[in-house]
Design a protein around this motif. Structure first.
Motif, short mmCIF file in Angstrom:
data_model
loop_
_atom_site.label_atom_id
_atom_site.label_comp_id
_atom_site.label_asym_id
_atom_site.label_seq_id
_atom_site.Cartn_x
_atom_site.Cartn_y
_atom_site.Cartn_z
N VAL A 1 0.87 -1.17 0.00
CA VAL A 1 0.00 0.00 0.00
C VAL A 1 0.91 1.23 0.00
CG1 VAL A 1 -1.76 1.29 1.26
CG2 VAL A 1 -1.79 -1.20 1.30
N PRO A 2 0.77 2.10 -0.99
CA PRO A 2 1.60 3.31 -1.01
C PRO A 2 1.13 4.30 0.05
CG PRO A 2 0.00 3.38 -2.79
CD PRO A 2 -0.14 2.03 -2.14
N LEU A 3 2.02 5.19 0.40
CA LEU A 3 1.70 6.31 1.29
C LEU A 3 2.02 7.58 0.54
CD1 LEU A 3 1.09 7.69 4.04
CD2 LEU A 3 3.51 7.36 4.58
N VAL A 4 1.04 8.47 0.43
CA VAL A 4 1.26 9.75 -0.24
C VAL A 4 1.57 10.79 0.84
CG1 VAL A 4 0.23 11.56 -1.67
CG2 VAL A 4 -0.28 9.16 -2.13
N VAL A 5 2.73 11.44 0.71
CA VAL A 5 3.14 12.49 1.65
C VAL A 5 3.10 13.82 0.91
CG1 VAL A 5 4.98 13.34 3.14
CG2 VAL A 5 4.60 10.87 2.91
N CYS A 6 2.33 14.77 1.43
CA CYS A 6 2.17 16.08 0.80
C CYS A 6 2.88 17.14 1.64
CB CYS A 6 0.68 16.43 0.71
SG CYS A 6 -0.31 15.23 -0.18
N LEU A 7 3.60 18.03 0.97
CA LEU A 7 4.29 19.11 1.64
C LEU A 7 3.95 20.41 0.91
CD1 LEU A 7 6.27 19.73 3.92
CD2 LEU A 7 8.12 19.44 2.29
N HIS A 8 3.36 21.33 1.61
CA HIS A 8 2.88 22.58 1.01
C HIS A 8 4.02 23.52 0.66
CE1 HIS A 8 3.67 24.88 4.71
NE2 HIS A 8 3.29 23.77 5.33
N GLY A 9 3.72 24.49 -0.16
CA GLY A 9 4.69 25.53 -0.53
C GLY A 9 4.64 26.69 0.45
N GLY A 10 5.43 27.70 0.19
CA GLY A 10 5.50 28.87 1.05
C GLY A 10 4.18 29.61 1.11
N SER A 11 3.86 30.15 2.24
CA SER A 11 2.67 30.92 2.57
C SER A 11 1.39 30.08 2.65
CB SER A 11 2.45 32.11 1.61
OG SER A 11 1.94 31.69 0.37
N TYR A 12 1.50 28.78 2.53
CA TYR A 12 0.35 27.87 2.72
C TYR A 12 0.62 27.03 3.95
CZ TYR A 12 -0.97 28.96 -2.09
OH TYR A 12 -1.34 29.60 -3.24
N ASP A 13 -0.32 26.12 4.28
CA ASP A 13 -0.08 25.11 5.31
C ASP A 13 -0.75 23.82 4.83
OD1 ASP A 13 -2.84 25.33 5.91
OD2 ASP A 13 -2.49 26.63 7.62
N ALA A 14 -0.81 22.81 5.67
CA ALA A 14 -1.34 21.50 5.26
C ALA A 14 -2.79 21.58 4.78
CB ALA A 14 -1.22 20.51 6.41
N GLU A 15 -3.52 22.59 5.22
CA GLU A 15 -4.92 22.72 4.77
C GLU A 15 -5.03 23.01 3.28
OE1 GLU A 15 -7.46 25.12 7.14
OE2 GLU A 15 -6.81 24.16 9.00
N TYR A 16 -3.93 23.35 2.63
CA TYR A 16 -3.93 23.52 1.17
C TYR A 16 -4.47 22.26 0.50
CZ TYR A 16 -2.06 24.03 -3.55
OH TYR A 16 -1.92 24.10 -4.91
N PHE A 17 -4.20 21.10 1.08
CA PHE A 17 -4.62 19.82 0.49
C PHE A 17 -6.01 19.40 0.95
CE2 PHE A 17 -0.01 19.92 0.69
CZ PHE A 17 0.30 19.70 -0.64
N ASP A 18 -6.66 20.23 1.76
CA ASP A 18 -8.00 19.93 2.27
C ASP A 18 -8.81 21.22 2.37
OD1 ASP A 18 -9.88 17.99 3.30
OD2 ASP A 18 -9.49 18.77 5.32
N ALA A 19 -8.68 22.08 1.37
CA ALA A 19 -9.29 23.41 1.40
C ALA A 19 -10.81 23.35 1.46
CB ALA A 19 -8.84 24.23 0.20
N THR A 20 -11.40 22.52 0.63
CA THR A 20 -12.86 22.34 0.62
C THR A 20 -13.15 20.86 0.43
OG1 THR A 20 -13.13 22.55 -1.78
CG2 THR A 20 -13.16 24.61 -0.49
N PRO A 21 -14.33 20.40 0.81
CA PRO A 21 -14.65 18.99 0.60
C PRO A 21 -14.55 18.56 -0.87
CG PRO A 21 -16.23 19.97 2.10
CD PRO A 21 -15.38 21.10 1.56
N GLU A 22 -14.88 19.47 -1.78
CA GLU A 22 -14.85 19.15 -3.20
C GLU A 22 -13.43 19.04 -3.75
OE1 GLU A 22 -16.55 21.90 -2.02
OE2 GLU A 22 -18.46 20.84 -1.86
#
Length: 89
Positions: A30-51
């Motif tokens: 099972v792969p694991l996807v690790v997300c790292l945001h860019g400058g001036s964002y935070d982890a919520e960049y990947f969960d901004a809205t449900p859509e």
């Protein structure tokens, strides 16, 4: 996605968001996807809205996803000052 906070043994803290869908018990790998945001964002960049959340992909493909806050963002501990400063300064 669910928030997480890890307190490390050196006193540092790592925060972010994670999505842990049910994993197929028959899956050998099972792969694991690790997300790292860019400058001036935070982890919520990947969960901004449900859509537009990466959690939708995580749930659909049964792949865990973790979005880590970079050092100094949200409650993640900033990096220590570098001791390798330019000696000509």
């Amino acid at each position: 996605m669910q928030p997480f906070k890890i307190n490390l043994s050196d006193g540092a803290t790592i925060t972010g968001l994670l999505s842990l869908p049910p994993i197929d018990a028959q899956a050998r790998f099972v792969p694991l996807v690790v997300c790292l945001h860019g400058g001036s964002y935070d982890a919520e960049y990947f969960d901004a809205t449900p859509e537009s959340s990466i959690a939708r992909v995580s749930d659909a493909l049964h792949i865990p996803v973790i979005a880590i806050n970079r050092p100094g963002y949200c409650e993640t501990t900033p990096l220590a000052a570098s001791s390798n400063q330019d000696e000509t300064s």
